[in-house]
Scaffold this motif. Structure first.
Motif, PDB file in Angstrom:
ATOM      1  N   LEU A   1       0.829  -1.207   0.000  1.00  0.00           N
ATOM      2  CA  LEU A   1       0.000   0.000   0.000  1.00  0.00           C
ATOM      3  C   LEU A   1       0.866   1.261   0.000  1.00  0.00           C
ATOM      4  CD1 LEU A   1      -2.888  -0.942   2.455  1.00  0.00           C
ATOM      5  CD2 LEU A   1      -2.900  -0.965  -0.038  1.00  0.00           C
ATOM      6  N   ALA A   2       1.961   1.232   0.751  1.00  0.00           N
ATOM      7  CA  ALA A   2       2.861   2.377   0.759  1.00  0.00           C
ATOM      8  C   ALA A   2       3.489   2.573  -0.622  1.00  0.00           C
ATOM      9  CB  ALA A   2       3.948   2.176   1.819  1.00  0.00           C
ATOM     10  N   GLN A   3       3.849   1.476  -1.279  1.00  0.00           N
ATOM     11  CA  GLN A   3       4.397   1.564  -2.636  1.00  0.00           C
ATOM     12  C   GLN A   3       3.363   2.137  -3.600  1.00  0.00           C
ATOM     13  OE1 GLN A   3       7.353   0.854  -4.149  1.00  0.00           O
ATOM     14  NE2 GLN A   3       8.444   0.315  -2.280  1.00  0.00           N
ATOM     15  N   ASP A   4       2.098   1.761  -3.423  1.00  0.00           N
ATOM     16  CA  ASP A   4       1.033   2.321  -4.260  1.00  0.00           C
ATOM     17  C   ASP A   4       0.968   3.844  -4.111  1.00  0.00           C
ATOM     18  OD1 ASP A   4       0.369  -0.190  -5.133  1.00  0.00           O
ATOM     19  OD2 ASP A   4      -1.372  -0.422  -3.823  1.00  0.00           O
ATOM     20  N   ALA A   5       1.146   4.325  -2.882  1.00  0.00           N
ATOM     21  CA  ALA A   5       1.135   5.769  -2.649  1.00  0.00           C
ATOM     22  C   ALA A   5       2.328   6.430  -3.329  1.00  0.00           C
ATOM     23  CB  ALA A   5       1.159   6.061  -1.146  1.00  0.00           C
ATOM     24  N   LEU A   6       3.475   5.764  -3.315  1.00  0.00           N
ATOM     25  CA  LEU A   6       4.656   6.294  -4.001  1.00  0.00           C
ATOM     26  C   LEU A   6       4.395   6.407  -5.503  1.00  0.00           C
ATOM     27  CD1 LEU A   6       7.660   7.075  -4.197  1.00  0.00           C
ATOM     28  CD2 LEU A   6       8.197   4.626  -4.281  1.00  0.00           C
ATOM     29  N   VAL A   7       3.799   5.372  -6.081  1.00  0.00           N
ATOM     30  CA  VAL A   7       3.472   5.405  -7.511  1.00  0.00           C
ATOM     31  C   VAL A   7       2.518   6.564  -7.816  1.00  0.00           C
ATOM     32  CG1 VAL A   7       2.333   4.157  -9.384  1.00  0.00           C
ATOM     33  CG2 VAL A   7       3.912   2.952  -7.864  1.00  0.00           C
ATOM     34  N   ALA A   8       1.542   6.764  -6.935  1.00  0.00           N
ATOM     35  CA  ALA A   8       0.600   7.869  -7.134  1.00  0.00           C
ATOM     36  C   ALA A   8       1.325   9.214  -7.127  1.00  0.00           C
ATOM     37  CB  ALA A   8      -0.474   7.836  -6.056  1.00  0.00           C
ATOM     38  N   ALA A   9       2.293   9.360  -6.226  1.00  0.00           N
ATOM     39  CA  ALA A   9       3.061  10.607  -6.175  1.00  0.00           C
ATOM     40  C   ALA A   9       3.856  10.805  -7.467  1.00  0.00           C
ATOM     41  CB  ALA A   9       3.997  10.588  -4.967  1.00  0.00           C
ATOM     42  N   LEU A  10       4.464   9.730  -7.950  1.00  0.00           N
ATOM     43  CA  LEU A  10       5.235   9.824  -9.188  1.00  0.00           C
ATOM     44  C   LEU A  10       4.349  10.208 -10.372  1.00  0.00           C
ATOM     45  CD1 LEU A  10       7.515   6.688  -8.712  1.00  0.00           C
ATOM     46  CD2 LEU A  10       8.275   9.072  -8.725  1.00  0.00           C
ATOM     47  N   GLU A  11       3.092   9.815 -10.326  1.00  0.00           N
ATOM     48  CA  GLU A  11       2.171  10.135 -11.412  1.00  0.00           C
ATOM     49  C   GLU A  11       1.590  11.540 -11.282  1.00  0.00           C
ATOM     50  OE1 GLU A  11      -0.675   7.039 -11.045  1.00  0.00           O
ATOM     51  OE2 GLU A  11       0.492   5.556 -12.181  1.00  0.00           O
ATOM     52  N   GLN A  12       1.290  11.974 -10.057  1.00  0.00           N
ATOM     53  CA  GLN A  12       0.532  13.211  -9.860  1.00  0.00           C
ATOM     54  C   GLN A  12       1.402  14.440  -9.635  1.00  0.00           C
ATOM     55  OE1 GLN A  12      -2.686  12.774  -6.961  1.00  0.00           O
ATOM     56  NE2 GLN A  12      -2.820  10.581  -7.423  1.00  0.00           N
ATOM     57  N   TRP A  13       2.501  14.304  -8.883  1.00  0.00           N
ATOM     58  CA  TRP A  13       3.257  15.494  -8.504  1.00  0.00           C
ATOM     59  C   TRP A  13       3.900  16.227  -9.692  1.00  0.00           C
ATOM     60  CZ3 TRP A  13       6.232  14.228  -3.298  1.00  0.00           C
ATOM     61  CH2 TRP A  13       5.298  13.865  -2.329  1.00  0.00           C
TER      62      TRP A  13
ATOM     63  N   ALA B   1       5.632  14.604   2.980  1.00  0.00           N
ATOM     64  CA  ALA B   1       5.543  13.431   3.845  1.00  0.00           C
ATOM     65  C   ALA B   1       4.103  13.182   4.285  1.00  0.00           C
ATOM     66  CB  ALA B   1       6.445  13.611   5.068  1.00  0.00           C
ATOM     67  N   ALA B   2       3.417  14.258   4.619  1.00  0.00           N
ATOM     68  CA  ALA B   2       2.015  14.118   5.041  1.00  0.00           C
ATOM     69  C   ALA B   2       1.152  13.633   3.883  1.00  0.00           C
ATOM     70  CB  ALA B   2       1.498  15.451   5.573  1.00  0.00           C
ATOM     71  N   TRP B   3       1.458  14.099   2.662  1.00  0.00           N
ATOM     72  CA  TRP B   3       0.698  13.645   1.484  1.00  0.00           C
ATOM     73  C   TRP B   3       0.853  12.139   1.309  1.00  0.00           C
ATOM     74  CZ3 TRP B   3       0.845  11.009  -2.992  1.00  0.00           C
ATOM     75  CH2 TRP B   3      -0.071  11.302  -3.990  1.00  0.00           C
ATOM     76  N   LEU B   4       2.088  11.651   1.393  1.00  0.00           N
ATOM     77  CA  LEU B   4       2.317  10.204   1.238  1.00  0.00           C
ATOM     78  C   LEU B   4       1.625   9.416   2.340  1.00  0.00           C
ATOM     79  CD1 LEU B   4       6.099  10.195   0.242  1.00  0.00           C
ATOM     80  CD2 LEU B   4       4.190   9.423  -1.184  1.00  0.00           C
ATOM     81  N   MET B   5       1.686   9.930   3.571  1.00  0.00           N
ATOM     82  CA  MET B   5       1.014   9.243   4.676  1.00  0.00           C
ATOM     83  C   MET B   5      -0.488   9.210   4.447  1.00  0.00           C
ATOM     84  SD  MET B   5       1.404   7.650   7.562  1.00  0.00           S
ATOM     85  CE  MET B   5       2.794   8.130   8.593  1.00  0.00           C
ATOM     86  N   ALA B   6      -1.062  10.329   4.025  1.00  0.00           N
ATOM     87  CA  ALA B   6      -2.510  10.378   3.801  1.00  0.00           C
ATOM     88  C   ALA B   6      -2.928   9.451   2.665  1.00  0.00           C
ATOM     89  CB  ALA B   6      -2.935  11.813   3.498  1.00  0.00           C
ATOM     90  N   ALA B   7      -2.142   9.450   1.585  1.00  0.00           N
ATOM     91  CA  ALA B   7      -2.469   8.572   0.460  1.00  0.00           C
ATOM     92  C   ALA B   7      -2.415   7.114   0.885  1.00  0.00           C
ATOM     93  CB  ALA B   7      -1.496   8.823  -0.693  1.00  0.00           C
ATOM     94  N   SER B   8      -1.422   6.766   1.687  1.00  0.00           N
ATOM     95  CA  SER B   8      -1.323   5.394   2.194  1.00  0.00           C
ATOM     96  C   SER B   8      -2.493   5.077   3.115  1.00  0.00           C
ATOM     97  CB  SER B   8      -0.003   5.219   2.949  1.00  0.00           C
ATOM     98  OG  SER B   8       1.107   5.495   2.128  1.00  0.00           O
ATOM     99  N   LYS B   9      -2.867   6.064   3.949  1.00  0.00           N
ATOM    100  CA  LYS B   9      -3.975   5.881   4.884  1.00  0.00           C
ATOM    101  C   LYS B   9      -5.277   5.591   4.150  1.00  0.00           C
ATOM    102  CE  LYS B   9      -6.168   9.443   6.064  1.00  0.00           C
ATOM    103  NZ  LYS B   9      -6.575  10.770   6.577  1.00  0.00           N
ATOM    104  N   HIS B  10      -5.521   6.336   3.089  1.00  0.00           N
ATOM    105  CA  HIS B  10      -6.774   6.138   2.350  1.00  0.00           C
ATOM    106  C   HIS B  10      -6.812   4.751   1.715  1.00  0.00           C
ATOM    107  CE1 HIS B  10      -8.126  10.096   3.172  1.00  0.00           C
ATOM    108  NE2 HIS B  10      -7.222  10.710   2.418  1.00  0.00           N
ATOM    109  N   ARG B  11      -5.682   4.275   1.253  1.00  0.00           N
ATOM    110  CA  ARG B  11      -5.645   2.914   0.684  1.00  0.00           C
ATOM    111  C   ARG B  11      -5.893   1.873   1.767  1.00  0.00           C
ATOM    112  NH1 ARG B  11      -3.294   6.231  -2.555  1.00  0.00           N
ATOM    113  NH2 ARG B  11      -3.050   5.791  -4.781  1.00  0.00           N
TER     114      ARG B  11
END
Length: 433
Positions: free
Chosen positions: A38-50, A60-70
């Protein structure tokens, strides 16, 4: 900011924050493998969106929140599948927040609390003795170091597929063994801490003296091991061996700049320019050693090795080295941690303190040790001692034998050069009177 610069920023943030994110998710899900995915999924999302949307104010908070939602989505699916709200509440450790409409608030609490405890749990899980050493190393670098699979593979000069398999098998083994996501109890701490420290030192040693390849050192691995060691020492401030290992790594790492010349060729300890040693790292190492000794850990294996390294660190020249104390420390280490490697190092120390013949006598006994049959440093040390006692032809053969055993190109070149130098000295005419 360019796309490549954005990607560099993302990976830098990930390297710093991934362990905290995975640890928090693992406490929620009770599944380290799922948390890492799930954390890796959040990293992929950051690579796509940022790159398109820009870097958030608090990455850091963005990655934590994205992981939390997953994690939230996964837990909701579990709830729908099982229909057991109480089971989900238990998984999340809700305590007083079991109502379904409190999901988001409860998960925020689960993530934000006990960050230090989460890291400690993650360290002990990734380094669990149920896993083979190579799997512990790979999983630790992935989950705690934030390294990608290809980075770990490059560091250890093995195929990326091999590292990927090790990580997958490690996660499956943890799940199959039902390893709990928790720090060990007091009665289990010594055994489990030993595994953690062993993994960190394995990583450091691979960086300090690369097993194979064209590079003598891989400083990035030393840096990663130091970072992990410092984290453990901070999380377990009353464990002397944690401080002993940090002390050992700090002092050894202080020599990095002096351990190779401008061409990348190895420079042996006694030939190094000590003005290039990092005095700050030495001071940090000495402080960590003092802490270990204050905690009653002076006879711990890592503290003893750190005390040996400190003797070198305090000596401003090679001639000023207190070899008598080093020999005494190796004598103690051989009692505390008997092993052929320690005995080989003890032979070197005693040869420096009391003459090459004494060291050679110890080394000759070790030649029958099966565990050192393919260990290149045994013939390398023997060759050095043979040369010192005037048995030059034998030294040449031993240097060549050592060169044939090592898988590191830089070390092989060094050993062959020493063999050649010995051979030249054997045929050189005596000096004229």
């Amino acid at each position: 900011m360019t796309e490549s610069a954005t990607h560099r920023t993302i990976h830098a943030v990930w390297r710093l924050e991934s362990a905290r994110i995975i640890g928090a998710l693992a406490r929620m899900l009770r599944d380290v493998g799922q948390a890492e995915e799930l954390a890796q999924d959040a990293l992929v999302a950051a690579l796509e969106q940022w790159p398109a949307e820009g870097i958030p104010d608090n990455p850091a908070a963005w990655l934590m929140a994205a992981s939390k939602h997953r994690a939230l989505d996964l837990l909701r699916r579990r709830k729908l599948h099982t229909g057991k709200e109480e089971e989900i509440a238990h998984e999340l450790d809700f305590r007083h927040q079991a109502a379904a409409d409190d999901f988001a608030e409860a998960i925020d609490a689960a993530i934000d609390d006990d960050v230090g405890d989460d890291l400690l749990r993650l360290i002990f899980t990734a380094c669990h003795p149920v896993l083979p050493a190579e799997a512990r190393v790979a999983l630790t670098l992935r989950m705690l170091g934030g390294l990608a699979t290809d980075e770990i593979a490059r560091s250890f000069l093995v195929p990326e597929a091999t590292i990927a398999q090790r990580i997958v098998r490690a996660k499956r083994s943890l799940q199959a063994a039902q390893v709990p996501f928790e720090a060990p109890r007091a009665e289990q701490l010594a055994e489990r801490l030993g595994s953690v420290l062993e993994v960190i030192y394995l990583i450091f040693n691979e960086g300090y003296s690369a097993t194979a390849g064209d590079d003598w050192m891989r400083p990035a691995l030393c840096d990663e091991a130091l970072r992990l060691g410092r984290i453990v020492a901070e999380l377990l401030p009353h464990e002397p061996e944690a401080h002993g290992l940090v002390a050992l790594m700090e002092i050894q790492a202080s020599r990095t700049a002096a351990r190779a010349n401008a061409r990348g060729e190895p420079v042996l300890l006694l030939d190094q320019d000590r003005g290039r040693w990092d005095r700050l790292l030495i001071q940090r190492g000495l402080a960590a050693l003092a802490r270990a000794e204050q905690l009653g850990g002076a006879r711990g294996p890592y503290a003893l090795q750190a005390a040996i390294a400190a003797c070198h660190g305090r000596a401003t020249t090679a001639d000023a080295t207190d070899w008598t104390r080093i020999a005494a420390l190796y004598d103690t280490l051989a009692e505390v941690l008997p092993s052929p490697i320690v005995e080989l190092n003890r032979a070197v120390a005693r040869s420096m303190a009391f003459g090459a013949a004494e060291g050679l006598a110890i080394v000759d006994v070790l030649r029958s040790e099966p565990r050192l049959a393919s260990y290149h440093l045994l013939p390398a040390v023997r060759a050095d001692l043979l040369a010192k006692v005037g048995r030059t032809n034998e030294a040449v053969e031993e240097f060549r034998h050592a060169a044939s055993l090592t898988r590191n190109a830089r070390e092989r070149d060094l050993l062959l050069a020493r063999a050649s130098a010995c051979a030249d000295s054997a045929v050189a005419p005596p000096p004229s009177r």
